[in-house]
Motif scaffolding. Structure first.
Motif, PDB file in Angstrom:
ATOM      1  N   LYS A 105      42.789  48.384  17.846  1.00 55.43           N
ATOM      2  CA  LYS A 105      41.609  49.384  18.724  1.00 55.43           C
ATOM      3  C   LYS A 105      41.324  49.200  19.635  1.00 55.43           C
ATOM      4  O   LYS A 105      41.577  50.838  21.099  1.00 55.43           O
ATOM      5  N   LEU A 106      41.350  47.774  20.485  1.00 56.60           N
ATOM      6  CA  LEU A 106      40.132  47.359  22.020  1.00 56.60           C
ATOM      7  C   LEU A 106      41.816  47.385  22.891  1.00 56.60           C
ATOM      8  O   LEU A 106      42.322  48.240  23.661  1.00 56.60           O
ATOM      9  N   ASN A 107      43.286  47.292  22.440  1.00 55.42           N
ATOM     10  CA  ASN A 107      44.647  47.007  22.356  1.00 55.42           C
ATOM     11  C   ASN A 107      44.896  49.128  22.991  1.00 55.42           C
ATOM     12  O   ASN A 107      45.278  48.887  24.231  1.00 55.42           O
ATOM     13  N   ALA A 108      44.706  49.883  21.823  1.00 59.64           N
ATOM     14  CA  ALA A 108      44.899  50.838  22.411  1.00 59.64           C
ATOM     15  C   ALA A 108      44.180  51.617  23.479  1.00 59.64           C
ATOM     16  O   ALA A 108      44.927  52.917  24.425  1.00 59.64           O
ATOM     17  N   GLU A 109      42.962  51.331  22.834  1.00 61.37           N
ATOM     18  CA  GLU A 109      41.817  51.134  24.336  1.00 61.37           C
ATOM     19  C   GLU A 109      42.359  51.333  25.124  1.00 61.37           C
ATOM     20  O   GLU A 109      42.308  52.169  26.192  1.00 61.37           O
ATOM     21  N   LYS A 110      42.449  49.862  25.921  1.00 58.63           N
ATOM     22  CA  LYS A 110      42.742  49.571  26.579  1.00 58.63           C
ATOM     23  C   LYS A 110      44.230  50.058  27.225  1.00 58.63           C
ATOM     24  O   LYS A 110      44.654  50.492  28.636  1.00 58.63           O
ATOM     25  N   GLU A 111      45.131  50.433  26.150  1.00 53.99           N
ATOM     26  CA  GLU A 111      46.210  50.671  26.529  1.00 53.99           C
ATOM     27  C   GLU A 111      46.038  52.349  27.731  1.00 53.99           C
ATOM     28  O   GLU A 111      47.005  52.890  28.122  1.00 53.99           O
ATOM     29  N   ALA A 112      45.649  52.838  26.673  1.00 56.42           N
ATOM     30  CA  ALA A 112      44.679  55.006  26.932  1.00 56.42           C
ATOM     31  C   ALA A 112      44.041  54.600  28.510  1.00 56.42           C
ATOM     32  O   ALA A 112      44.353  55.129  29.372  1.00 56.42           O
ATOM     33  N   GLU A 113      43.553  53.829  28.907  1.00 56.00           N
ATOM     34  CA  GLU A 113      42.758  53.930  30.048  1.00 56.00           C
ATOM     35  C   GLU A 113      43.667  53.547  30.977  1.00 56.00           C
ATOM     36  O   GLU A 113      43.114  53.944  31.961  1.00 56.00           O
ATOM     37  N   GLU A 114      45.085  52.344  30.767  1.00 54.18           N
ATOM     38  CA  GLU A 114      45.724  52.074  31.507  1.00 54.18           C
ATOM     39  C   GLU A 114      45.993  53.392  31.675  1.00 54.18           C
ATOM     40  O   GLU A 114      46.761  53.565  33.438  1.00 54.18           O
ATOM     41  N   LYS A 115      46.969  54.166  30.905  1.00 54.97           N
ATOM     42  CA  LYS A 115      47.614  54.991  30.847  1.00 54.97           C
ATOM     43  C   LYS A 115      46.845  56.172  31.805  1.00 54.97           C
ATOM     44  O   LYS A 115      47.440  57.055  32.774  1.00 54.97           O
ATOM     45  N   ALA A 116      45.726  56.653  31.412  1.00 51.76           N
ATOM     46  CA  ALA A 116      44.726  57.401  32.417  1.00 51.76           C
ATOM     47  C   ALA A 116      44.850  57.067  33.571  1.00 51.76           C
ATOM     48  O   ALA A 116      44.729  57.847  34.591  1.00 51.76           O
ATOM     49  N   LYS A 117      44.295  56.105  34.134  1.00 52.82           N
ATOM     50  CA  LYS A 117      44.742  55.296  35.347  1.00 52.82           C
ATOM     51  C   LYS A 117      45.298  54.872  36.164  1.00 52.82           C
ATOM     52  O   LYS A 117      45.608  56.142  37.637  1.00 52.82           O
ATOM     53  N   ALA A 118      47.317  54.910  35.227  1.00 55.47           N
ATOM     54  CA  ALA A 118      47.997  55.647  36.088  1.00 55.47           C
ATOM     55  C   ALA A 118      47.861  57.099  36.152  1.00 55.47           C
ATOM     56  O   ALA A 118      48.604  57.071  37.542  1.00 55.47           O
ATOM     57  N   GLU A 119      48.124  57.801  35.296  1.00 58.39           N
ATOM     58  CA  GLU A 119      48.019  59.009  35.881  1.00 58.39           C
ATOM     59  C   GLU A 119      46.578  59.196  36.904  1.00 58.39           C
ATOM     60  O   GLU A 119      48.293  60.344  37.456  1.00 58.39           O
ATOM     61  N   LYS A 120      46.043  59.216  36.707  1.00 59.99           N
ATOM     62  CA  LYS A 120      44.887  59.966  37.930  1.00 59.99           C
ATOM     63  C   LYS A 120      45.384  59.241  39.341  1.00 59.99           C
ATOM     64  O   LYS A 120      45.471  59.820  40.112  1.00 59.99           O
ATOM     65  N   GLU A 121      46.310  57.905  39.457  1.00 59.82           N
ATOM     66  CA  GLU A 121      46.698  56.920  40.221  1.00 59.82           C
ATOM     67  C   GLU A 121      48.652  58.177  41.326  1.00 59.82           C
ATOM     68  O   GLU A 121      48.025  58.686  42.996  1.00 59.82           O
ATOM     69  N   ALA A 122      48.687  58.481  40.241  1.00 64.32           N
ATOM     70  CA  ALA A 122      49.882  59.110  40.384  1.00 64.32           C
ATOM     71  C   ALA A 122      48.998  61.074  40.657  1.00 64.32           C
ATOM     72  O   ALA A 122      50.067  61.701  41.532  1.00 64.32           O
ATOM     73  N   GLU A 123      48.615  61.045  39.868  1.00 66.68           N
ATOM     74  CA  GLU A 123      47.966  62.509  40.488  1.00 66.68           C
ATOM     75  C   GLU A 123      47.302  62.768  41.972  1.00 66.68           C
ATOM     76  O   GLU A 123      47.551  62.913  42.985  1.00 66.68           O
ATOM     77  N   GLU A 124      46.400  61.804  42.550  1.00 67.10           N
ATOM     78  CA  GLU A 124      45.964  61.383  43.665  1.00 67.10           C
ATOM     79  C   GLU A 124      46.911  61.159  45.002  1.00 67.10           C
ATOM     80  O   GLU A 124      46.903  61.475  45.682  1.00 67.10           O
ATOM     81  N   LYS A 125      48.644  60.406  44.363  1.00 62.01           N
ATOM     82  CA  LYS A 125      49.387  60.361  45.182  1.00 62.01           C
ATOM     83  C   LYS A 125      50.082  61.435  45.383  1.00 62.01           C
ATOM     84  O   LYS A 125      50.682  61.733  46.484  1.00 62.01           O
ATOM     85  N   LEU A 126      49.980  62.493  44.608  1.00 60.10           N
ATOM     86  CA  LEU A 126      50.949  63.944  44.230  1.00 60.10           C
ATOM     87  C   LEU A 126      49.841  64.769  45.457  1.00 60.10           C
ATOM     88  O   LEU A 126      50.472  65.003  46.039  1.00 60.10           O
ATOM     89  N   LYS A 127      48.888  64.381  45.559  1.00 61.33           N
ATOM     90  CA  LYS A 127      48.289  65.375  46.317  1.00 61.33           C
ATOM     91  C   LYS A 127      47.655  64.870  47.316  1.00 61.33           C
ATOM     92  O   LYS A 127      48.320  65.527  48.857  1.00 61.33           O
ATOM     93  N   ALA A 128      47.859  63.425  47.492  1.00 66.14           N
ATOM     94  CA  ALA A 128      48.195  62.808  49.339  1.00 66.14           C
ATOM     95  C   ALA A 128      49.415  63.221  49.438  1.00 66.14           C
ATOM     96  O   ALA A 128      49.718  63.668  51.084  1.00 66.14           O
ATOM     97  N   GLU A 129      50.592  63.078  49.054  1.00 64.75           N
ATOM     98  CA  GLU A 129      51.401  63.612  49.428  1.00 64.75           C
ATOM     99  C   GLU A 129      51.486  65.241  49.921  1.00 64.75           C
ATOM    100  O   GLU A 129      52.564  65.443  50.833  1.00 64.75           O
ATOM    101  N   THR A 130      51.672  65.472  48.503  1.00 57.98           N
ATOM    102  CA  THR A 130      51.391  67.289  49.650  1.00 57.98           C
ATOM    103  C   THR A 130      50.754  68.052  50.646  1.00 57.98           C
ATOM    104  O   THR A 130      51.226  68.315  51.257  1.00 57.98           O
ATOM    105  N   GLU A 131      49.233  67.146  50.650  1.00 59.23           N
ATOM    106  CA  GLU A 131      48.292  67.253  51.731  1.00 59.23           C
ATOM    107  C   GLU A 131      49.276  67.030  53.246  1.00 59.23           C
ATOM    108  O   GLU A 131      48.859  67.346  54.128  1.00 59.23           O
ATOM    109  N   ALA A 132      49.526  65.330  53.449  1.00 59.03           N
ATOM    110  CA  ALA A 132      50.429  65.406  54.446  1.00 59.03           C
ATOM    111  C   ALA A 132      51.665  66.468  54.323  1.00 59.03           C
ATOM    112  O   ALA A 132      52.158  66.389  56.234  1.00 59.03           O
ATOM    113  N   GLU A 133      52.221  67.163  53.499  1.00 58.84           N
ATOM    114  CA  GLU A 133      53.299  67.867  53.904  1.00 58.84           C
ATOM    115  C   GLU A 133      52.859  68.861  54.618  1.00 58.84           C
ATOM    116  O   GLU A 133      53.897  69.859  55.216  1.00 58.84           O
ATOM    117  N   GLY A 134      51.355  69.275  53.826  1.00 61.59           N
ATOM    118  CA  GLY A 134      51.729  70.358  54.291  1.00 61.59           C
ATOM    119  C   GLY A 134      50.255  70.464  56.043  1.00 61.59           C
ATOM    120  O   GLY A 134      51.093  71.855  56.757  1.00 61.59           O
TER     121      GLY A 134
END
Length: 141
Positions: A11-40
């Motif tokens: 369960k701890l490993n699954a929670e850790k993986e879920a947190e890492e996955k959520a963190k990676a998704e959040k970072e990807a979203e922020e990166k995409l948002k920053a790229e979109t703003e830069a393009e704009g």
């Protein structure tokens, strides 16, 4: 007990993986948002540059046209002699160098403005039918 520890560890490993996955998704979203703003921003800057360039070209074109008109006016004044209004109003006995369809070109600047109540540049910007009507009104047609 060992089974419970493994389940807890899983369960701890699954929670850790879920947190890492959520963190990676959040970072990807922020990166995409920053790229979109830069393009704009880049697009807005490019549009601003193009607008500035177009304005500069329009200004240069207007300046060139004005200079050409001024030069043409000066050159026409230099090449053509001026005649009194009374001479140009005659339909017969015109001086040989006067073209009957453009008698207004043989007026001095001051006579031109007195007769037409406008300068040559304003007159030249009028449509042909309006120029003809004005020439008829003042007796130079």
């Amino acid at each position: 007990k060992l089974k419970a520890e493994k389940e807890a560890e899983g369960k701890l490993n699954a929670e850790k993986e879920a947190e890492e996955k959520a963190k990676a998704e959040k970072e990807a979203e922020e990166k995409l948002k920053a790229e979109t703003e830069a393009e704009g921003k880049l697009k807005a800057e490019k549009e601003a540059e193009e607008k500035l360039k177009a304005e500069k070209e329009a200004e240069e074109k207007l300046k060139a046209e004005t200079e050409a008109e001024d030069k043409a006016s000066v050159m026409s004044e230099c090449r053509r002699p001026s005649f009194d209004v009374s001479v140009l109003k005659q339909n017969s006995d015109l001086p040989p160098e006067v073209k009957p369809h453009s008698k207004e070109d043989y007026l001095s600047d001051s006579d031109f403005e007195a007769v037409f109540k406008m300068d040559r540049a304003a007159f030249s910007s009028l449509p042909a039918w309006k120029k003809t009507n004005l020439k008829k009104q003042v007796g130079l047609f």
